[in-house]
Structures are given as structure tokens and as C-alpha cells.
Design a protein around this motif. Structure first.
Motif, mmCIF file in Angstrom:
data_model
loop_
_atom_site.group_PDB
_atom_site.id
_atom_site.type_symbol
_atom_site.label_atom_id
_atom_site.label_comp_id
_atom_site.label_asym_id
_atom_site.label_seq_id
_atom_site.Cartn_x
_atom_site.Cartn_y
_atom_site.Cartn_z
ATOM 1 N N LEU A 187 24.643 57.895 -14.293
ATOM 2 C CA LEU A 187 25.617 56.896 -14.780
ATOM 3 C C LEU A 187 25.452 56.713 -16.291
ATOM 4 C CD1 LEU A 187 25.534 54.219 -11.925
ATOM 5 C CD2 LEU A 187 27.325 55.889 -12.421
ATOM 6 N N PRO A 188 26.559 56.417 -17.008
ATOM 7 C CA PRO A 188 26.457 56.281 -18.468
ATOM 8 C C PRO A 188 25.699 55.006 -18.879
ATOM 9 C CG PRO A 188 28.682 55.748 -17.693
ATOM 10 C CD PRO A 188 27.930 56.243 -16.505
ATOM 11 N N GLY A 189 25.101 55.062 -20.077
ATOM 12 C CA GLY A 189 24.464 53.873 -20.635
ATOM 13 C C GLY A 189 23.000 53.745 -20.235
ATOM 14 N N ASP A 190 22.349 52.709 -20.822
ATOM 15 C CA ASP A 190 20.918 52.535 -20.558
ATOM 16 C C ASP A 190 20.643 51.358 -19.622
ATOM 17 O OD1 ASP A 190 21.629 50.511 -22.197
ATOM 18 O OD2 ASP A 190 20.268 51.015 -23.855
ATOM 19 N N LYS A 191 21.703 50.914 -18.933
ATOM 20 C CA LYS A 191 21.561 49.771 -18.026
ATOM 21 C C LYS A 191 22.455 50.010 -16.827
ATOM 22 C CE LYS A 191 20.880 45.459 -20.327
ATOM 23 N NZ LYS A 191 21.448 44.273 -20.913
ATOM 24 N N LEU A 192 22.066 49.558 -15.644
ATOM 25 C CA LEU A 192 22.989 49.584 -14.510
ATOM 26 C C LEU A 192 22.665 48.434 -13.575
ATOM 27 C CD1 LEU A 192 22.094 51.075 -11.416
ATOM 28 C CD2 LEU A 192 21.307 52.688 -13.119
ATOM 29 N N ILE A 193 23.717 48.034 -12.842
ATOM 30 C CA ILE A 193 23.548 46.984 -11.817
ATOM 31 C C ILE A 193 23.525 47.701 -10.479
ATOM 32 C CG2 ILE A 193 24.602 44.955 -10.736
ATOM 33 C CD1 ILE A 193 26.029 44.480 -13.488
ATOM 34 N N PHE A 194 22.538 47.364 -9.644
ATOM 35 C CA PHE A 194 22.462 47.986 -8.325
ATOM 36 C C PHE A 194 22.531 46.900 -7.259
ATOM 37 C CE2 PHE A 194 20.250 49.641 -4.593
ATOM 38 C CZ PHE A 194 20.976 50.800 -4.385
ATOM 39 N N VAL A 195 23.468 47.052 -6.308
ATOM 40 C CA VAL A 195 23.624 46.076 -5.219
ATOM 41 C C VAL A 195 23.705 46.831 -3.896
ATOM 42 C CG1 VAL A 195 24.880 44.473 -6.719
ATOM 43 C CG2 VAL A 195 26.180 46.073 -5.331
ATOM 44 N N PRO A 196 23.420 46.223 -2.719
ATOM 45 C CA PRO A 196 22.782 44.915 -2.602
ATOM 46 C C PRO A 196 21.304 45.010 -2.226
ATOM 47 C CG PRO A 196 23.887 45.467 -0.529
ATOM 48 C CD PRO A 196 23.997 46.672 -1.423
ATOM 49 N N ASP A 197 20.733 46.236 -2.087
ATOM 50 C CA ASP A 197 19.399 46.366 -1.492
ATOM 51 C C ASP A 197 18.295 46.206 -2.537
ATOM 52 O OD1 ASP A 197 17.090 47.064 -0.197
ATOM 53 O OD2 ASP A 197 17.897 48.860 0.752
ATOM 54 N N ARG A 198 17.536 45.118 -2.450
ATOM 55 C CA ARG A 198 16.503 44.866 -3.465
ATOM 56 C C ARG A 198 15.355 45.877 -3.381
ATOM 57 N NH1 ARG A 198 12.145 41.299 -1.693
ATOM 58 N NH2 ARG A 198 12.447 40.770 0.506
ATOM 59 N N PHE A 199 15.088 46.406 -2.163
ATOM 60 C CA PHE A 199 13.980 47.369 -2.050
ATOM 61 C C PHE A 199 14.361 48.713 -2.674
ATOM 62 C CE2 PHE A 199 12.759 44.829 1.903
ATOM 63 C CZ PHE A 199 11.825 44.090 1.206
ATOM 64 N N MET A 200 15.554 49.182 -2.351
ATOM 65 C CA MET A 200 16.016 50.430 -2.952
ATOM 66 C C MET A 200 16.152 50.243 -4.465
ATOM 67 S SD MET A 200 19.186 52.674 -1.543
ATOM 68 C CE MET A 200 18.594 52.909 0.103
ATOM 69 N N GLY A 201 16.581 49.042 -4.850
ATOM 70 C CA GLY A 201 16.709 48.719 -6.276
ATOM 71 C C GLY A 201 15.351 48.781 -6.975
#
Ligand code: SF4
Length: 358
Positions: A187-201
């Protein structure tokens, strides 16, 4: 195999009277028992009880030209009795898209049937158990994603495929347990939001450390959240270093650190079978019970499966009788309907997944 499996679901086939001969029922019972490969839990008598149901479902599937797909976590009578395709969510979403039949019956939880509808909007998708949810998909709403976007403007949002169509429509790309690392890295950029699994995150945060900041939502799978690193370490001490620990990425980081192999249910099955072939039969599976049941049915070599699996109450809602009823005369709430605008946006999300996963 030493893995203690929970009791099989109650069977209600006696209440049906189909016109199958004793010979047809006997042959189907033998077929079922041989396919399931658990002669103690699924004795011939039990298979005889469900044989009229599987015969009738298979007859109706042919008559109505229905493609029946089932997730690995469904019970063995569904998987080996009536399913045309069995796999994890990623493979099944492609199978639904590529099937020649215009009607798909999806034996699984709701979000998976919705995913089949998104990739095949012109097909009729039947879901026998509208009440079968999922702690991950039910734990986040489209508004939650809009709020995150407002808080972190311009940051791409990746969602685990265990989300509703409405949530997918708000996200840039879906990921599965087979491809989340590969896709999020791209994914582009140096930041991403990952939802909804906190463990996989958390697993992503660790894998992408130094490359990307990962903002993680607070959902979890109630099945995989039960396992702890401490319990896994105890089993390793008890069995010894020969024990191969295979875990699903929906488990906590503490568990994943103890694992020798991390992967989707399909990958866990292949790895267990490979270990058996290489003479390493001591395996501990850290995931839902359906994975162990498929290994028991499909591994040619004898494996010693250790530990205790956990059953997903949502996945086990569907029984053969629900499938039969939905095939015979589906209720309105068993036919997946999604707003056309939501479908278009969710489709874009899934197209991105197929593109980035290649
Ligand atoms: S096993 Fe977990 S992620 Fe899968 S359907 Fe059940 S609750 Fe949802």
C-alpha cells in the motif's frame, strides 16, 4: 489422533421421509463414513441417519443447478456430504466468482455469503443461516471506518475480509489471512489503518516495523482469542521439541511467537499433511476445530494432533436441514441482497485485493 474434538451437532434426519431405497441409503452412509474418516465420532449408524438428507440435497443441487460452497469450519457432514468446494475465505470468494452456476449456496457465516454476492452480483446467493455472524465482522461498522478516516485523513485503510459489505465499501482494500502481509506492504505511504482484527494488526505492526506505522482497530476473533502462549509452551514442554506448532494469524502475538508455522486454514492443512509425509507426526493446531477435522479426513499418514481446538459457535449454526430448507424454498432473509452502490464500492475493494495479491 489425540486431539479432543467437541461433540458433533445433533442430527434431526429421522423427521424426514424421502423415497430412497435401503440400498441407496446404505451406499451413501458408507460413502460419508469413508470421506469423513472419523469412524468413532461418525459411526455407520450416524451416517445412515444423515444419508437421506445428503442424498436429497445433492439431488436438489443438480435439479436446480446450484453450486454449494462451504468454509473449512463447517461440520464434516456438510463438507464431505454436500459441498462442491471447500476452502478458506480467499479461495471461496474466487470459487463463487468463477462458478458457472447462477445460484450459489454458501454454507458459512454471513459476511462470507455477502462477499460471494459482491464478486458475483448477478448471481443469486443463498445463505441458509442469516443469524450466523462473526465476532470480527460484527465488531465494526461502516461509521467506525468513516471516523478513522476523519481522524487520519489520506491514510489507506485495509480491512480483513471478515467484514460486512458495508465496511468493505468504506475501505480501500480487503486482505485475507493468506495475503495480508504482502498486500499491506504494497500500500502507498508510510502509514496504514488496519481493521478490525487487533491480533493480526499487531502481527502487521511487527512485520512492518521501520517501514510503516500501522494503526489498528480493536476487534478480535472470539475463537482464536482463547489460545494463550502459556498454554502452548506447556504443551511444548509436555510433548518435547518434536512438536510442530501450527497457528492461525488471528491468534495473539504471544501465541504466534511460539508457533513454528503461521498461516490460513488452507495453509495449515497443507503444512500438517506435509509434516506427516516427512515423518514428523506430532502436530499442535491452534485454530478452529474444522481444520483438524479436514486434516483427519485428508491426511494419508497418521498424525498425532495435540492440544484442544475451539469450536466457532457461529460457523456451527448451519446444519444439513437448514441447507435442505434453503434449497427447497429459500426465505427472503436467506437470499443475500446488498445495495447496488455498496456493491460497486465493495467490488472495487476486492478487485484491489485480487490485483495486489498477485
Ligand atoms: S472463527 Fe472467529 S473469525 Fe471465524 S467466523 Fe468464527 S468468530 Fe468469526
Amino acid at each position: 489422533m489425540s486431539l479432543p474434538l467437541p461433540a458433533i451437532p445433533l442430527l434431526r434426519a429421522e423427521s424426514h421421509s424421502f423415497s430412497y431405497s435401503d440400498e441407496e441409503i446404505e451406499a451413501e452412509a458408507v460413502r460419508l463414513q469413508e470421506a469423513i474418516q472419523q469412524h468413532q465420532r461418525w459411526p455407520l449408524e450416524t451416517c445412515r441417519g444423515i444419508a437421506p438428507l445428503t442424498l436429497e440435497i445433492n439431488r436438489l443441487k443438480k435439479e436446480k443447478d446450484v453450486f454449494l460452497i462451504a468454509h473449512t469450519y463447517q461440520t464434516p457432514d456438510i463438507i464431505y456430504g454436500v459441498a462442491d468446494e471447500v476452502a478458506d475465505s480467499y479461495t471461496l470468494s474466487k470459487a463463487a466468482r468463477d462458478a458457472s452456476q447462477q445460484t450459489i449456496l454458501f454454507s458459512s457465516v454471513r459476511f462470507m455469503a455477502e462477499t460471494a454476492k459482491i464478486v458475483s452480483p448477478h448471481k443469486t446467493v443463498i445463505h441458509p443461516s442469516p443469524e450466523a455472524g462473526c465476532s470480527l465482522s460484527d465488531g465494526i461498522t461502516a461509521q467506525d471506518v468513516r471516523d478513522l478516516r476523519a481522524q487520519y485523513p489520506g491514510v489507506p485503510v485495509a480491512c480483513y475480509i471478515n467484514t460486512t459489505a458495508a465496511v468493505k465499501a468504506e475501505c480501500d482494500v480487503s486482505v485475507t489471512s493468506s495475503n495480508y502481509l504482502r498486500i499491506c506492504e504494497r500500500l502507498p505511504g508510510d502509514k496504514l489503518i488496519f481493521v478490525p482484527d487487533r491480533f493480526m494488526g499487531a502481527h502487521l505492526q511487527k512485520a512492518l516495523q521501520g517501514k510503516k506505522e500501522v494503526i489498528v482497530f480493536d476487534g478480535e476473533c472470539e475463537v482464536h482469542a482463547v489460545f494463550t502462549g502459556e498454554k502452548v509452551r506447556q504443551w511444548r514442554q509436555r510433548i518435547g521439541d518434536n512438536l510442530s506448532i501450527l497457528a492461525h494469524p488471528e491468534c495473539s502475538a504471544d501465541v504466534l511467537e511460539e508457533a513454528d508455522f503461521v498461516g490460513s486454514s488452507e495453509k495449515l492443512i497443507h503444512e500438517a499433511i506435509r509434516l506427516g509425509k516427512e515423518g514428523q507426526p506430532d502436530v499442535m493446531l491452534i485454530t478452529e476445530c474444522g481444520t483438524a477435522e479436514r486434516i483427519m479426513a485428508e491426511a494419508e499418514e497418521e498424525l498425532n494432533l495435540y492440544g484442544a481446538c475451539v469450536m466457532c459457535r457461529h460457523m456451527k449454526v448451519t446444519q444439513l436441514e437448514d441447507i435442505l430448507q434453503a434449497l427447497q424454498n429459500p426465505r427472503d432473509d436467506q437470499i443475500i441482497e446488498i445495495d447496488s452502490e455498496v456493491i460497486i464500492r465493495a467490488q472495487h475493494n476486492l478487485d484491489e485485493m485480487f490485483r495486489l495479491a498477485e
